[in-house]
Design an enzyme around this catalytic site. Structure first.
Site, mmCIF file in Angstrom:
data_model
loop_
_atom_site.group_PDB
_atom_site.id
_atom_site.type_symbol
_atom_site.label_atom_id
_atom_site.label_comp_id
_atom_site.label_asym_id
_atom_site.label_seq_id
_atom_site.Cartn_x
_atom_site.Cartn_y
_atom_site.Cartn_z
ATOM 1 C CB CYS A 108 -0.997 -0.004 1.166
ATOM 2 S SG CYS A 108 -0.307 0.130 2.813
ATOM 3 C CB CYS A 120 0.480 1.409 -4.187
ATOM 4 S SG CYS A 120 0.801 -0.120 -5.059
ATOM 5 C CB CYS A 156 2.905 -1.968 -7.811
ATOM 6 S SG CYS A 156 2.205 -1.498 -6.239
#
Length: 134
Positions: free
Chosen positions: A11, A85, A89
């Site tokens: 996150c 997120c 990522c």
């Protein structure tokens, strides 16, 4: 997938959702699954309301420290679960990616954080059922 799958929870701050998810996965799956968590912009400490909510479940995440998401962590994981997120990522082919849409517990009251915690637990239990052939 490896004999012992590795799951990475990501996150933004690695201070609430991903820490609760990692805590549950560690507690429920034990040594059957390797557990990692990280954040794209980690905070300096875990959300104290999240720590308290997990303590109610008998899971101690108080000594955990938010960690910065690294390419290596993603590379060594079989399953990458993101929680808000977005594009932070890195994506590698051949990995299983899931995005869990969960409210951010930052700044929320205990009741809201408990609701988020309970939703995380249900998702973690489902994930374990999918990953672990008993």
């Amino acid at each position: 997938m490896a004999e012992k799958p590795t799951v990475l929870f990501v996150c933004v701050h690695n201070a609430g959702r991903s820490q609760m998810a990692a805590g549950y996965l560690q507690a429920i799956a034990g040594d059957r699954i390797e557990v990692l968590s990280a954040g794209s912009e980690p905070r300096d400490q875990i959300n104290p309301v999240a720590v308290a909510a997990m303590a109610e479940e008998g899971i101690d995440i108080a000594s955990n420290t938010p960690k910065l998401l690294t390419v290596e962590a993603v590379r060594e994981s079989d399953v990458v679960i993101t929680m808000g997120c977005g594009d932070a990522c890195p994506i590698f082919p051949g990995k299983r990616y899931e995005d869990w849409v969960l409210d951010d517990p930052a700044g929320r009251d205990e009741g809201t954080v408990r609701r988020i915690r309970d939703e995380i637990r249900a998702r973690v239990e489902k994930l374990i059922a999918e990953l672990v052939i008993s």
